[in-house]
Design a protein around this motif. Structure first.
Motif, PDB file in Angstrom:
ATOM      1  N   ILE A 176     126.693  68.018  18.185  1.00 15.54           N
ATOM      2  CA  ILE A 176     125.772  67.102  18.862  1.00 15.54           C
ATOM      3  C   ILE A 176     126.640  66.079  19.592  1.00 15.54           C
ATOM      4  O   ILE A 176     127.277  65.233  18.977  1.00 15.54           O
ATOM      5  CB  ILE A 176     124.836  66.410  17.863  1.00 15.54           C
ATOM      6  N   TYR A 186     122.519  62.995  24.769  1.00 17.55           N
ATOM      7  CA  TYR A 186     122.956  63.826  23.652  1.00 17.55           C
ATOM      8  C   TYR A 186     122.253  65.184  23.669  1.00 17.55           C
ATOM      9  O   TYR A 186     121.045  65.266  23.866  1.00 17.55           O
ATOM     10  CB  TYR A 186     122.669  63.125  22.320  1.00 17.55           C
ATOM     11  N   GLN A 190     122.026  69.077  21.519  1.00 15.20           N
ATOM     12  CA  GLN A 190     122.268  69.720  20.227  1.00 15.20           C
ATOM     13  C   GLN A 190     122.723  71.154  20.423  1.00 15.20           C
ATOM     14  O   GLN A 190     122.066  71.950  21.086  1.00 15.20           O
ATOM     15  CB  GLN A 190     120.994  69.703  19.371  1.00 15.20           C
ATOM     16  N   VAL A 197     123.155  58.083  16.815  1.00 18.66           N
ATOM     17  CA  VAL A 197     124.131  59.145  16.575  1.00 18.66           C
ATOM     18  C   VAL A 197     125.446  58.445  16.259  1.00 18.66           C
ATOM     19  O   VAL A 197     126.132  57.956  17.155  1.00 18.66           O
ATOM     20  CB  VAL A 197     124.302  60.079  17.794  1.00 18.66           C
ATOM     21  N   ALA A 225     123.115  62.403  13.246  1.00 17.54           N
ATOM     22  CA  ALA A 225     122.114  62.080  14.266  1.00 17.54           C
ATOM     23  C   ALA A 225     120.795  61.839  13.547  1.00 17.54           C
ATOM     24  O   ALA A 225     120.344  62.680  12.761  1.00 17.54           O
ATOM     25  CB  ALA A 225     121.965  63.225  15.264  1.00 17.54           C
ATOM     26  N   GLN A 272     126.136  65.882  12.763  1.00 17.04           N
ATOM     27  CA  GLN A 272     126.633  65.835  14.138  1.00 17.04           C
ATOM     28  C   GLN A 272     127.700  66.889  14.397  1.00 17.04           C
ATOM     29  O   GLN A 272     127.791  67.418  15.506  1.00 17.04           O
ATOM     30  CB  GLN A 272     127.196  64.450  14.465  1.00 17.04           C
TER      31      GLN A 272
END
Length: 354
Positions: free
Chosen positions: A60, A67, A69, A268, A273, A311
């Motif tokens: 992430i 951001y 994923q 984050v 996150a 993350q």
């Protein structure tokens, strides 16, 4: 001729090893004059450096504050996906007396990464455990695949089906962005389920009907939908800190009532996150009069909670969502009325803390 060849080879070698440079101007600290010097330029296409840079980027990650994923799962590692749900239902009669019951369900599975090639993960889904329990009037009954077969005849079949389900393995093909390409291996599961109920359901038609119902509740589409909800949370376009996005799904078969879930990327940092969850179904009311009796109904659903993602891997660390449903029904003849009320408080947890 040999001397020329040696010099030529040396020249080629030196040219290959020579690092790219660029000309810059700077002030000589000793003379105070502006001078021109050559400085080395790092090769951005150096495979070793590119690989090192990519490895340093977490699953992430952000680009210009947005951001996204992805998944960076390690070959040979196993990742958990345990879902626990608890429902407390309360019925209140017109005289004000209440009665409540509690049901709990736990589904345990894990994901073992076999390989990662061309942007696609090859993963084994391990079905490891299943538990159901119900409590009412001070009595609790449960069906647990990690416990012995229950003595109650009405619970034996459920236990046999669940026991046949766990211990199976499915194969998952998933991209690094979390898109499920395929889930296979269901036929072996269906065969075990069929064998498990063979001694309980004697009639062939009843057995066929049961297997058909089971297949509708446990199939590739069902698991895809579950993974979409529990694994891939941040939208493909990405999100900024504080940004909201929503997802709607049918709450009734006709699609007239929608359940809307709103997500907010809260933070984050520190390898995690954090995403806030809320939304639900707005209050709906309906009133109909027939033969002098007016029936009024209202219902609403609200939900809130938090999802945390790792993350570095992109995998879900924890999800904890509270869902509350309230439904009221009133019958009136214009002179007197009676009201029935039912409420449900549910908790849905993914990967609960031990």
């Amino acid at each position: 001729m040999r001397k020329f060849t040696a010099i030529a080879l040396l020249s080629i070698t030196l040219a290959a090893c020579k690092q790219e440079t660029k000309t810059v101007t700077k002030v000589d600290p000793e003379t105070g004059k502006t001078i021109t010097v050559e400085v080395p330029v790092e090769n951005p296409t150096d495979p070793a450096k590119v690989e090192k840079t990519q490895a340093a980027v977490p699953a992430i990650h952000d680009s210009l504050g947005i951001y996204k994923q992805t998944f960076k799962l390690e070959k040979g590692q196993t990742y958990p996906l345990v879902t626990y749900q608890k429902d407390i239902q309360t019925m209140t009669a017109p005289d004000g007396k209440s009665q409540s019951g509690t049901s709990e369900m736990t589904d345990e599975m894990s994901f073992t990464v076999n390989d990662f090639k061309n942007g696609t993960y090859d993963i084994t889904i391990n079905l490891t455990g299943k538990r159901n329990s119900q409590s009412a009037n001070g009595k609790t009954v449960s069906v647990d695949t990690k416990q012995a077969e229950p003595k109650d005849e009405q619970l034996k079949m459920m236990w046999k089906v669940n026991k046949a389900l766990v211990g199976n393995k499915l194969n998952l093909k998933m991209t690094e962005n979390g898109k499920v390409l395929s889930i296979t291996g269901f036929d072996a599961v269906y065969n075990k389920i069929s064998a498990s109920v063979g001694s309980t359901i004697k009639d062939p038609k009843e057995k066929t009907a049961f297997l058909s119902s089971f297949k509708q509740s446990f199939n590739e589409k069902m698991l895809k939908d579950q993974f979409d909800k529990n694994l891939v949370i941040i939208p493909a376009k990405g999100a900024k800190i504080g940004e909201k996005w929503s997802h709607s799904e049918n709450a009734t078969p006709d699609g007239k009532i929608k359940l809307t879930t709103t997500y907010t990327l809260k933070s984050v940092d520190n390898g995690v996150a954090q995403i806030a969850v809320n939304g639900g179904i707005p209050k709906k009311s309906d009133k109909k009069t027939q033969e002098g009796i007016t029936r009024s109904m209202s219902s609403e659903l609200s939900q809130n909670g938090t999802i945390t993602l790792d993350q570095n891997t992109g995998w879900v660390k924890n999800q904890n969502i509270a869902v509350k449903t309230v439904q009221t029904e009133t019958l009136s003849d214009g002179k007197q009325s009676q009201t029935m009320k039912s409420s449900s408080n549910s908790t849905v947890v993914v990967n609960p803390s031990k």
